[in-house]
Design an enzyme around this catalytic site. Structure first.
Site, PDB file in Angstrom:
ATOM      1  N   CYS A 178       0.846  -1.199   0.000  1.00  0.00           N
ATOM      2  CA  CYS A 178       0.000   0.000   0.000  1.00  0.00           C
ATOM      3  C   CYS A 178       0.881   1.248   0.000  1.00  0.00           C
ATOM      4  CB  CYS A 178      -1.042  -0.016   1.101  1.00  0.00           C
ATOM      5  SG  CYS A 178      -0.440  -0.343   2.772  1.00  0.00           S
ATOM      6  N   ARG A 179       0.752   2.113   1.011  1.00  0.00           N
ATOM      7  CA  ARG A 179       1.435   3.414   0.973  1.00  0.00           C
ATOM      8  C   ARG A 179       2.782   3.428   1.679  1.00  0.00           C
ATOM      9  NH1 ARG A 179      -4.262   6.213   2.597  1.00  0.00           N
ATOM     10  NH2 ARG A 179      -5.115   6.483   0.491  1.00  0.00           N
TER      11      ARG A 179
END
Length: 223
Positions: A178-179
């Site tokens: 993800c981030r």
């Protein structure tokens, strides 16, 4: 201007950056904006803060020239002023991880099951994904994937995974990201896929970490 005054001025200007990133919420804003430009409303929702407070944090970042904005109709849209700002966030976090035991302990709590972490290095994962030996999924929102994503990764936002399971092979390992290390979306994805019988792991990297390591990323157009 004498030499002492000049040195004071130089340090004072650099300190503007330090002051701007001295807030946890502003650091989170940098991480969010490293994924692509976003409206104040979207940022406020991600921060779990009201628009007035979010705008104040954005103003502090803008005053330090770390972010800039543009207007699109009734919306104000923010973005980082350069890729080096995303790199600044990665470097700050890495230094903190190296020197702050409290942060390492907190990260250990996030990674409650180390067996869920992919053990291969970045370049090896890239090669495995290129060969199709593993399936890499980007579980961020689609719009963030389109801005930049890891090579060979598929966009599969965590909210869509359950209804798109037929797109994932059952005989290959699934690697989610993800981030970055502080993002929990990949944990949700791994838990969901594991419950459905898939062999699923996660990596702590996001696009910013990949770029900071000098590795390539792609856009939705493949560049």
């Amino acid at each position: 201007m004498n030499k002492r005054s000049l040195k004071d001025l130089l340090y004072e200007q650099v300190a503007r950056i330090g002051k701007a990133v001295s807030s946890p919420k502003r650091l989170e804003l940098l991480e969010l904006l490293a994924q692509g430009e976003k409206t104040v409303e979207v940022l406020a929702t991600e921060l779990s803060a009201d628009i007035k407070l979010t705008s104040a944090h954005l103003k502090a970042l803008r005053d330090a020239r770390l972010v800039t904005s543009r207007r699109d109709g009734k919306y104000v849209i923010y973005r980082l002023t350069g890729r080096d700002v995303a790199g600044l966030w990665v470097t700050l976090r890495q230094v903190a991880e190296e020197h702050l035991l409290e942060l390492r302990l907190a990260l250990d709590q996030m990674v409650a099951d180390p067996a869920k972490l992919a053990s291969v290095g970045r370049e090896e994962l890239l090669e495995q994904a290129r060969r199709g030996d593993v399936i890499v999924i980007d579980v961020r929102p689609q719009i963030e994937y389109e801005v930049a994503h890891l090579p060979f990764a598929r966009s599969m936002p965590v909210a869509e995974i359950e209804k798109r399971l037929s797109e994932l092979p059952t005989d290959k390992e699934i690697v989610a990201y993800c981030r970055g290390p502080f993002c929990l979306l990949s944990d949700e994805a791994v838990a969901l896929l594991g419950a459905k019988g898939y062999r699923a792991l996660k990596i702590l990297d996001g696009v910013s970490e990949w770029q900071a390591a000098g590795l390539p990323v792609q856009t939705a157009a493949g560049k």
